[in-house]
Design an enzyme around this catalytic site. Structure first.
Site, short mmCIF file in Angstrom:
data_model
loop_
_atom_site.label_atom_id
_atom_site.label_comp_id
_atom_site.label_asym_id
_atom_site.label_seq_id
_atom_site.Cartn_x
_atom_site.Cartn_y
_atom_site.Cartn_z
N ASP A 163 -32.50 -43.02 3.40
CA ASP A 163 -33.15 -41.75 3.03
C ASP A 163 -32.17 -40.58 2.92
O ASP A 163 -32.43 -39.62 2.20
CB ASP A 163 -34.27 -41.42 4.02
CG ASP A 163 -35.45 -42.36 3.85
OD1 ASP A 163 -35.52 -43.07 2.82
OD2 ASP A 163 -36.32 -42.41 4.74
N TYR A 214 -43.44 -40.87 3.13
CA TYR A 214 -43.26 -40.46 4.52
C TYR A 214 -42.78 -39.02 4.65
O TYR A 214 -42.06 -38.53 3.79
CB TYR A 214 -42.19 -41.35 5.18
CG TYR A 214 -42.75 -42.41 6.11
CD1 TYR A 214 -43.07 -43.67 5.65
CD2 TYR A 214 -42.96 -42.12 7.46
CE1 TYR A 214 -43.57 -44.64 6.49
CE2 TYR A 214 -43.47 -43.10 8.31
CZ TYR A 214 -43.78 -44.34 7.83
OH TYR A 214 -44.27 -45.29 8.67
NI NI Z 1 -43.21 -46.39 9.62
#
Ligand code: NI
Length: 641
Positions: free
Chosen positions: A300, A384
């Site tokens: 990420d 997320y």
């Molecule tokens: Ni997770």
């Protein structure tokens, strides 16, 4: 007093690049003879001084040149360049082609890739085969493609589109994955390379829209945090002072928030603790062999950019109380400045009890409330959200609190099956098992530039004549002298901690002063060691690494992890087995959150947390929190019983 963070004319060497500096760098590079017209700007950041240069700047007022590293991408040739730009001299110092690397995907590219994929006739034909004809309702998440030894990966800079079906535009499309349909797109040329149309699985139908339809509970009374006399921190540019803490912060495309020169004032003397700390990499490997799932394993920070994906925070929602916000300036693909308003949040929080003692005989009560200073940012990486909160306490403690929220990654399964590698969310929708690995880079400076890491295990004493009652246990310390031996795992049964000590500075009882790292939740990767992701993110396999500082060793999975086969990062650097004993060291702490999803993680996951503590351990001569004043007793609004 709060000083406005308007940039001063002369930036501090640790300041992030300002908007005007970004403009200057872009203009200089555009004028440069060897920079092709139409070249893309990937990212840029200020070149920071090392400890020696910083000391010379601060103590001897020796100027430190203001320079920046810019990463450029020529999409025509696929070549990546690194430019060093000197802002003081208004010139490009160097421009180097970096062969064989691909920089991470950019925001603008993600948007464009989705539009190109949705317009692709072959993709549309695959959707029609699944009975989907309203292409406006299709959303495509552009994933970093990873590396799987496919010759296509060398030829193209790729993204891998994973499609979903919205019930209505703007709703939670993760409820409707279009399983077994994937699109590889060349994000330099913006051309679809391949459509992988495997056996269709019916798209799940159950809605998971979380913004409408639910009646809010009505018994929530307002909770206000007020500081009628103002905050107790001061901000000067990018420098923060709060009670006895001092630090500087900065921000960049890749790591997001960076903290520098973290120190604590002890008896009038500012004592350094950390030179530079940041979240240097993150890897999220999914544990499902399904055709739509097995390549999900994003870095990420290195493949996307936590700074690039940072949210603009909202007062009263993301942060409560008297908040000071820092804006962040980043470069866009076209060389414009993108300002993320309210990118970094700074505020004080009540943190429950600090210390207390009741003298039962004298009926005396001494109690102090704890307060912490929190510096934080939140990044949205696809489905997320990650919140990173660095917390500083009055007793010298430092805590990193990472909060994971957002929406689960999902897959569709055939009704009646039981997915083995994930958790069912309804009769046709499941969430694959996965892990989140965070690598925190701690360039330490505990009471000076040279430190040594010591491992402490607590052991039961053997039942011999020195332990006649069988109750004895002791702490055993082991110096981690070299890189190969300083690769460690947690051991909760030995209550294992790692102390960052300074052998050149002794405390009241003659021991090296230290800050100890106390692990929190952790785990190891479940991916096999030979798996491609394990080769690429080898750093995940140890919880602690220690290296001597080297300016080129910033990212534990390598400087360019996008489509990289691996081979550049912590496992490779530490093969040199350099000394880390009484050196200028970097401590890398890796923490893994293993996520076997729950029904309660759906439709939006309540925050999960992971983190660690750094606590003074023989750094001070006694508790540094004894001088915290008592709070005034308050009345409250609850009627007396
Ligand atoms: Ni997770």
């Amino acid at each position: 007093m709060l000083v406005d963070a308007t940039r001063t004319a002369v930036p501090h060497p640790l300041d992030p690049l300002s908007a005007s500096e970004i403009n200057q760098i872009v203009a200089l590079l555009r004028q440069h003879a060897d920079v092709a017209t139409g070249v893309c700007f990937h990212s840029m950041q200020a070149i920071e001084p090392d400890k020696v240069e910083l000391a010379a700047y601060e103590e001897e007022k020796r100027p430190f040149p203001r320079r920046a590293l810019a990463i450029l991408l020529d999409k025509q040739t696929g070549r990546t360049y690194e430019a060093i730009v000197n802002l003081d001299h208004n010139q490009v110092e160097s421009l180097s082609h970096i062969p064989g690397v691909k920089p991470g995907v950019l925001l603008e590219e993600m948007e464009e890739a989705e539009a190109v994929i949705k317009a692709n006739p072959e993709f549309q034909a695959a959707l029609r085969r699944r009975g989907i004809t309203d292409f406006e309702r299709v959303s495509v998440d552009p994933w970093a493609p990873g590396y799987y030894g496919d010759p296509l990966e060398d030829k193209h800079r790729l993204s891998r589109g994973v499609p979903y079906l919205n019930e209505q535009i703007g709703d939670n499309f993760y409820a409707r994955p279009i399983e077994n349909l994937l699109v590889l797109i060349d994000i330099n040329k913006m051309e679809v390379v391949r459509v992988d149309d495997f056996a269709p699985v019916p798209v799940p139908q159950e809605s998971a829209d979380f913004l409408t339809g639910l009646k809010p509970r009505t018994d929530v009374k307002p909770l206000e945090i007020t500081q009628p006399e103002g905050v107790s921190f001061t901000v000067d540019g990018w420098q923060i002072r709060w009670q006895k803490w001092q630090m500087r912060i900065s921000f960049n495309h890749r790591e997001g928030l960076v903290l520098h020169q973290v120190g604590y004032e002890d008896n009038g003397r500012l004592r350094p603790i950390l030179h530079r700390i940041s979240l240097a990499e993150m890897t999220v490997p999914y544990g499902d062999p399904g055709l739509s799932q097995y390549r999900k394993n994003a870095f990420d920070a290195g493949e996307y950019g936590l700074g690039m994906l940072t949210n603009s925070l909202e007062l009263g929602c993301d942060c409560l109380g008297e908040i000071y916000y820092f804006d962040a300036d980043l470069v866009t693909i076209n060389g414009q400045v993108r300002t993320i308003k309210n990118a970094i949040c700074l505020h004080e929080e009540d943190a429950s009890l600090l210390w207390k003692h009741v003298d039962v005989r004298a009926k005396g009560v001494a109690v102090r409330r704890s307060r912490r200073l929190v510096v934080s940012f939140i990044a949205t990486v696809g489905n997320y959200e990650y919140g990173f909160y660095w917390c500083f306490y009055q007793d010298g403690n430092i805590q990193l609190d990472v909060r994971l929220t957002g929406i689960l990654q999902t897959g569709a399964y055939v009704e009646g099956d039981v997915p083995r590698f994930g958790a069912r969310l309804n009769g046709r929708l499941y969430a694959p098992n996965h892990q989140h690995f965070f690598c925190v880079r701690l360039h330490t400076a505990v009471d000076g530039p040279r430190n040594t890491v010591v491992e402490t295990d607590t052991l039961a004493a053997p039942a011999d004549e020195s332990n006649p009652h069988g109750n004895a246990f002791y702490a055993q310390t082991t110096l981690l002298r070299r890189e190969q031996t300083a690769q460690r795992l947690i051991d909760p049964f030995a209550a294992r901690t790692w102390s960052i000590t300074n052998p050149n500075s002794l405390n009241k009882v003659g021991q090296p002063v230290a800050y100890k790292l106390i692990p929190g939740e952790n785990s190891l990767p479940f991916a096999q060691p030979h798996a491609y992701i394990s080769q690429r993110a080898g750093y995940m396999f140890k919880h602690l690494w220690v290296t001597p500082y080297h300016p080129n060793e910033k990212y534990p999975g390598g400087a360019y992890p996008y489509q990289s086969p691996g081979g550049n990062g912590l496992p490779q650097w530490t093969a040199q087995d350099r000394s880390v004993d009484n050196e200028d060291i970097v401590v890398w702490y890796v923490m893994g959150h293993t996520h076997v999803p729950r029904l309660e993680d759906w439709p939006v996951m309540p925050v999960a947390t992971i983190g660690f503590w750094l606590k003074p351990s023989g750094f001070f001569a006694q508790s540094p929190a004894m001088d915290v004043p008592a709070s005034l007793p308050h009345h409250c609004h609850i009627p007396e019983q």
